[in-house]
Structures are given as structure tokens and as C-alpha cells.
Design a protein around this motif. Structure first.
Motif, PDB file in Angstrom:
ATOM      1  N   ALA A 181       0.814  -1.418  -0.038  1.00  0.00           N
ATOM      2  CA  ALA A 181      -0.310   0.086   0.250  1.00  0.00           C
ATOM      3  C   ALA A 181       1.051   1.385   0.139  1.00  0.00           C
ATOM      4  O   ALA A 181       0.323   2.272  -0.039  1.00  0.00           O
ATOM      5  CB  ALA A 181      -1.073  -0.066   1.335  1.00  0.00           C
ATOM      6  N   PHE A 238      -2.044   6.456   3.379  1.00  0.00           N
ATOM      7  CA  PHE A 238      -2.111   5.576   1.895  1.00  0.00           C
ATOM      8  C   PHE A 238      -1.228   6.441   0.997  1.00  0.00           C
ATOM      9  O   PHE A 238      -1.214   7.752   0.805  1.00  0.00           O
ATOM     10  CB  PHE A 238      -3.411   5.147   1.685  1.00  0.00           C
ATOM     11  N   PHE A 269      -4.840   2.854  -3.394  1.00  0.00           N
ATOM     12  CA  PHE A 269      -5.893   3.119  -2.428  1.00  0.00           C
ATOM     13  C   PHE A 269      -6.391   1.697  -2.215  1.00  0.00           C
ATOM     14  O   PHE A 269      -6.729   1.183  -1.306  1.00  0.00           O
ATOM     15  CB  PHE A 269      -6.632   4.143  -2.729  1.00  0.00           C
ATOM     16  N   GLY A 270      -6.502   0.743  -3.178  1.00  0.00           N
ATOM     17  CA  GLY A 270      -7.152  -0.656  -3.088  1.00  0.00           C
ATOM     18  C   GLY A 270      -6.255  -1.383  -2.143  1.00  0.00           C
ATOM     19  O   GLY A 270      -6.925  -2.065  -1.389  1.00  0.00           O
ATOM     20  N   TYR A 330      -4.477  -0.195   0.381  1.00  0.00           N
ATOM     21  CA  TYR A 330      -4.520   0.503   1.414  1.00  0.00           C
ATOM     22  C   TYR A 330      -6.094  -0.141   2.216  1.00  0.00           C
ATOM     23  O   TYR A 330      -6.015  -0.326   3.415  1.00  0.00           O
ATOM     24  CB  TYR A 330      -4.525   1.891   1.521  1.00  0.00           C
ATOM     25  N   TRP A 331      -7.097  -0.149   1.382  1.00  0.00           N
ATOM     26  CA  TRP A 331      -8.252  -0.544   1.562  1.00  0.00           C
ATOM     27  C   TRP A 331      -8.112  -1.876   2.372  1.00  0.00           C
ATOM     28  O   TRP A 331      -8.689  -2.272   3.388  1.00  0.00           O
ATOM     29  CB  TRP A 331      -9.267  -0.476   0.594  1.00  0.00           C
ATOM     30  N   LEU A 386      -6.471  -1.768   5.784  1.00  0.00           N
ATOM     31  CA  LEU A 386      -7.673  -1.494   6.824  1.00  0.00           C
ATOM     32  C   LEU A 386      -8.408  -2.624   7.212  1.00  0.00           C
ATOM     33  O   LEU A 386      -8.458  -2.907   8.376  1.00  0.00           O
ATOM     34  CB  LEU A 386      -8.268  -0.344   6.429  1.00  0.00           C
ATOM     35  N   ALA A 387      -8.919  -3.661   6.328  1.00  0.00           N
ATOM     36  CA  ALA A 387      -9.658  -4.435   6.611  1.00  0.00           C
ATOM     37  C   ALA A 387      -9.039  -5.556   7.293  1.00  0.00           C
ATOM     38  O   ALA A 387      -9.419  -6.225   8.319  1.00  0.00           O
ATOM     39  CB  ALA A 387     -10.341  -4.996   5.223  1.00  0.00           C
ATOM     40  N   LEU A 443     -14.062  -4.834   4.522  1.00  0.00           N
ATOM     41  CA  LEU A 443     -14.022  -4.410   3.220  1.00  0.00           C
ATOM     42  C   LEU A 443     -15.031  -3.897   2.617  1.00  0.00           C
ATOM     43  O   LEU A 443     -15.301  -3.076   1.607  1.00  0.00           O
ATOM     44  CB  LEU A 443     -13.934  -5.684   2.353  1.00  0.00           C
ATOM     45  N   GLY A 499     -16.628  -1.629   4.355  1.00  0.00           N
ATOM     46  CA  GLY A 499     -16.780  -0.094   5.058  1.00  0.00           C
ATOM     47  C   GLY A 499     -17.479  -0.166   6.152  1.00  0.00           C
ATOM     48  O   GLY A 499     -17.239  -0.605   7.205  1.00  0.00           O
ATOM     49  N   TRP A 503     -18.295  -2.705   9.149  1.00  0.00           N
ATOM     50  CA  TRP A 503     -17.519  -2.924  10.383  1.00  0.00           C
ATOM     51  C   TRP A 503     -17.965  -2.549  11.555  1.00  0.00           C
ATOM     52  O   TRP A 503     -17.817  -3.290  12.529  1.00  0.00           O
ATOM     53  CB  TRP A 503     -16.138  -2.006  10.172  1.00  0.00           C
TER      54      TRP A 503
END
Length: 279
Positions: A57, A66, A71-72, A74-75, A78-79, A139, A141, A144
Motif C-alpha cells: 500500500a 496511504f 488505495f485498493g 490500503y483498503w 485497513l480490513a 471490506l 466499509g 465494520w
């Protein structure tokens, strides 16, 4: 069996939100010799596990923010990070819940007691399931928030309520949504509070070292950030596990009359029987 009083780690009565947060901190202080070392090992392992995803990332310490072109990744970072957090909190929730059960009965459990006869195989399985669920929800958003809020009672129900493993998920969900979702909301509130604390301490430590100018912080960015965030999380994760533990027992007192049951229990009743859910 008399009430242990208002200065106890977990008084035998429904508590306010502030009292629950205080009880979680008191429980952590009482069981720190077990929970904090476990938290250190698990938090450091998490940092090592997330490192490859941070590289993909292009996230750089200390903020791990990020890169616009990644960004993908990085997402996904996060997940996965949300999932690892959930796994660690669940694993720590086993000794935390058993320590809270002992505190509710007016005593402090020892380290050996918290580690033995604790249904560890089932705990590992449920921790993995909780982590995967939170990761998948991350994933999506905002999902979560729902997943994290609803799953706090999974391990306490297993370790303290002693229900069969197949009944644990349903019981945990029922407890989370009782009283208008009070337990789920307080769990999210606790997470937010500790997230802000982690952010402040983690970044503050980094920039504080930079102001001292004792060494080239850029050259040591990765190890310093890893140690800083692992150290902060080593306290935050046990604290969140303790919140889950006291919140679980308080919800049982509020909605199932556990405090009344304890006050009427015959003398000499074994502690596991006192806290177990009657089938």
C-alpha cells in the motif's frame, strides 16, 4: 453471598457507562501481569503480519497513511488490520472474562487459574471466525461498525457462561442487541476512546523523539514506529478485552438478573456453576 461493594472491580449491580469503563481499567490493572505480556506478543506479531501489506500500500510510518495510487491495497490493509485487532481482542478476552468472573465473586484470579481449563481450542476457533467476519465487514466499509459491535460477547459467553460451542454465536448476538443494542453501542464507544488514545500516544511518541534529536529518526522509522504502535496496542487491546468482559457480565446482571442469582445462591456452590448459564 454479600455484595462486594462499590469499590470492587465489578460491583453486583447494573452499571453506568462511566462505571463500566472504570471497571474495565480496574480489571486490566488487576490482571496486567498476564494480559499485558500477552498483549505485547500479539501486538508485535500483528505489526509483523501487516508489514507486507503496508509495503504493497506504500504506507509509511508513523501514520501509515496511504499512497494515492495504492488505495485498493490500503483498503485491504485497513480490513486486515481490523480483523487482526478483532482476533487479538478475542484471544485476550478469554482470560479477561474469567478474571472478571472471579472479580464479580469478590476475588482476584491467579495467572495459572486463568490459563487452565479455559476452552482454548474453541477460543482459537471463535477468535479466527470473529477476525474473518470483521475483516470481511471491513471490506464493506460501514459494515465494520455492525460486526465489531455485535461480536464482543462471543468469547466471554464461551469462557464464562460455559454454553456449548454451537450456542455461543447466537447467545453473543442476543446479548449485544438487548436493551436497544446497549452492549454493542458501548463496545463501539470503548473502541473509539482507545483508538483516539492510541493515535495520540503513538504519534506523540514519534514526534517527541524527533524533537529530542537523539538519532536520525528517518533512518530508524520502521523499527521505531513498529515498537511504538506495538507498545500502545499492547495496553489498548487488553483494555478492550477487559471492557468486553465486564460489559458481558453487566449485561447479564441487567437483563438476566445474574446479581440476584448470586445473592441467593447457596453457600458452597462452585464458582463455575454460579456463573454458568442455566440450561
Amino acid at each position: 453471598m454479600s455484595d462486594v461493594g462499590p469499590t470492587a472491580v465489578l460491583p453486583r449491580r447494573p452499571l453506568t457507562v462511566g462505571e463500566l469503563l472504570d471497571s474495565a481499567v480496574l480489571l486490566l490493572r488487576g490482571q496486567a501481569r498476564l494480559l499485558v505480556p500477552l498483549g505485547v506478543l500479539l501486538a508485535l506479531g500483528e505489526q509483523l503480519l501487516l508489514h507486507p501489506l503496508r509495503e504493497l500500500a506504500a504506507a509509511r510510518p508513523p501514520e501509515w497513511w496511504f499512497h494515492a495510487d495504492r488505495f485498493g491495497w490500503y483498503w485491504l490493509l485497513l480490513a486486515v488490520g481490523a480483523g487482526t485487532e478483532a482476533v487479538i481482542i478475542a484471544l485476550l478476552g478469554n482470560p479477561a472474562a474469567r478474571g472478571a468472573g472471579a472479580a464479580l465473586l469478590g476475588r482476584r484470579a491467579g495467572v495459572r487459574e486463568l490459563l487452565r481449563d479455559a476452552r482454548w481450542p474453541a477460543t482459537l476457533l471463535f477468535a479466527a471466525v470473529v477476525g474473518l467476519t470483521v475483516c470481511l465487514a471491513g471490506l464493506a466499509g460501514p459494515a465494520w461498525f455492525v460486526a465489531y459491535g455485535l461480536l464482543g460477547a462471543v468469547v466471554p459467553a464461551l469462557a464464562v457462561d460455559r454454553v456449548p460451542a454451537y450456542r455461543v454465536p447466537g447467545r453473543a448476538l442476543r446479548l449485544a442487541v438487548r436493551a436497544g443494542g446497549r452492549a454493542a453501542g458501548i463496545r463501539l464507544l470503548g473502541y473509539l476512546g482507545w483508538w483516539l488514545t492510541r493515535l495520540g500516544i503513538g504519534l506523540g511518541l514519534w514526534y517527541g523523539l524527533g524533537l529530542l534529536g537523539l538519532f536520525d529518526l528517518d533512518a530508524w522509522a520502521l523499527p521505531v514506529a513498529t515498537v511504538a504502535w506495538a507498545g500502545v496496542n499492547a495496553v489498548a487491546y487488553p483494555a478492550l478485552a477487559c471492557l468486553d468482559a465486564v460489559l458481558h457480565l453487566e449485561t447479564r446482571m441487567r437483563t438476566e438478573g445474574l446479581d440476584i442469582r448470586l445473592s441467593r445462591a447457596p453457600a458452597g456452590t462452585p464458582e463455575p456453576v454460579l456463573l454458568a448459564v442455566r440450561r
